[in-house]
Design a protein around this motif. Structure first.
Motif, short mmCIF file in Angstrom:
data_model
loop_
_atom_site.label_atom_id
_atom_site.label_comp_id
_atom_site.label_asym_id
_atom_site.label_seq_id
_atom_site.Cartn_x
_atom_site.Cartn_y
_atom_site.Cartn_z
N ASP A 279 30.06 -11.53 55.00
CA ASP A 279 29.86 -12.71 55.68
C ASP A 279 30.43 -14.14 55.32
O ASP A 279 31.31 -14.92 56.15
CB ASP A 279 28.18 -12.97 55.85
CG ASP A 279 27.95 -14.29 56.48
OD1 ASP A 279 28.08 -14.37 57.84
OD2 ASP A 279 27.38 -15.23 56.03
N LEU A 280 30.51 -14.12 53.94
CA LEU A 280 31.13 -15.35 53.21
C LEU A 280 32.46 -15.45 53.50
O LEU A 280 33.40 -16.30 53.53
CB LEU A 280 30.56 -15.54 51.88
CG LEU A 280 28.97 -15.81 51.61
CD1 LEU A 280 28.69 -15.79 50.17
CD2 LEU A 280 29.06 -17.48 52.09
N SER A 281 32.99 -14.17 53.25
CA SER A 281 34.62 -13.89 53.35
C SER A 281 35.05 -14.07 54.73
O SER A 281 36.00 -14.83 55.28
CB SER A 281 35.01 -12.57 52.66
OG SER A 281 36.40 -12.42 53.02
N LEU A 282 34.73 -13.22 55.71
CA LEU A 282 34.99 -13.01 57.17
C LEU A 282 34.71 -14.30 57.83
O LEU A 282 35.55 -14.77 58.56
CB LEU A 282 34.46 -11.52 57.68
CG LEU A 282 35.06 -10.16 56.98
CD1 LEU A 282 34.30 -9.37 57.62
CD2 LEU A 282 36.33 -10.47 57.02
N PHE A 283 33.51 -14.75 57.79
CA PHE A 283 33.04 -15.96 58.71
C PHE A 283 33.01 -17.12 58.06
O PHE A 283 32.79 -18.32 58.88
CB PHE A 283 31.77 -15.42 59.44
CG PHE A 283 31.54 -14.11 59.93
CD1 PHE A 283 32.39 -13.87 60.93
CD2 PHE A 283 30.63 -13.05 59.46
CE1 PHE A 283 32.58 -12.44 61.57
CE2 PHE A 283 30.67 -11.97 60.19
CZ PHE A 283 31.46 -11.66 61.34
#
Length: 185
Positions: A141-145
């Motif tokens: 979540d932190l990486s992609l979004f």
């Protein structure tokens, strides 16, 4: 003994700065190449370093340090400040209000949900992310979004970078396998 070039630069003599660049260009360039990722960044960094040197020339005191040492110190400080500024840029990006409070594993962009085809893909990814472990889901979540790097995620979650990489790899592998199984149905 000749008058220091930096005194001539400080007085604004027409050829003082040009002579300073000629004399100390290789030194500043070497420092810029050390602190910058590519040649274009190094050129920009060297220009910024010389601009800082031009502004600081009036502070040069030959009794405290050699001219070469002063030039290196000013250039190095400017290049370090520039490097730190570039490193911090992604972390300074503010998230939209709907993203700031979104729980891990949800897509924070309302625009992505608005499109019919994109909405279906987003729902599929959200569903598949729901099957991941909490740690894998949070890292992805932190990486992609949220656009965070693995180093930033490690710092934010107080985890080693290797652990963050493992969570991301395992999570992506599980999503890929799930997608592959669904495509064959």
């Amino acid at each position: 003994m000749d008058e220091p070039l930096l005194h001539r630069v400080a007085r604004g003599e027409p050829d003082g700065f040009e002579r300073c660049i000629d004399a100390y260009g290789p030194l500043v360039w070497a420092l810029a190449r050390r602190f910058c990722a590519c040649e274009e960044d190094a050129r920009d960094g060297a220009q910024e370093a010389f601009l800082a040197l031009w502004k600081a020339a009036g502070r040069f005191d030959p009794d405290r340090a050699s001219e070469r040492t002063f030039v290196a110190m000013v250039a190095r400080r400017r290049l370090i400040d520039r490097w730190r500024s570039i490193r911090r840029r992604p972390a300074e990006v503010e998230l939209p209000e709907e993203a700031a409070g979104s729980p891990p594993g949800t897509v924070p962009h309302a625009a992505a949900r608005a499109s019919t085809s994109a909405g279906a893909e987003v729902r599929t990814v959200e569903r598949l992310m729901g099957r991941l472990s909490e740690a894998e889901r949070h890292v992805l979540d932190l990486s992609l979004f949220h656009g965070m790097s693995q180093t930033e995620i490690a710092h934010r979650l107080s985890l080693p970078v290797g652990t963050v990489k493992s969570h991301a790899r395992r999570g992506l592998d599980r999503i890929r396998r799930s997608l592959a199984r669904e495509e064959w149905r």
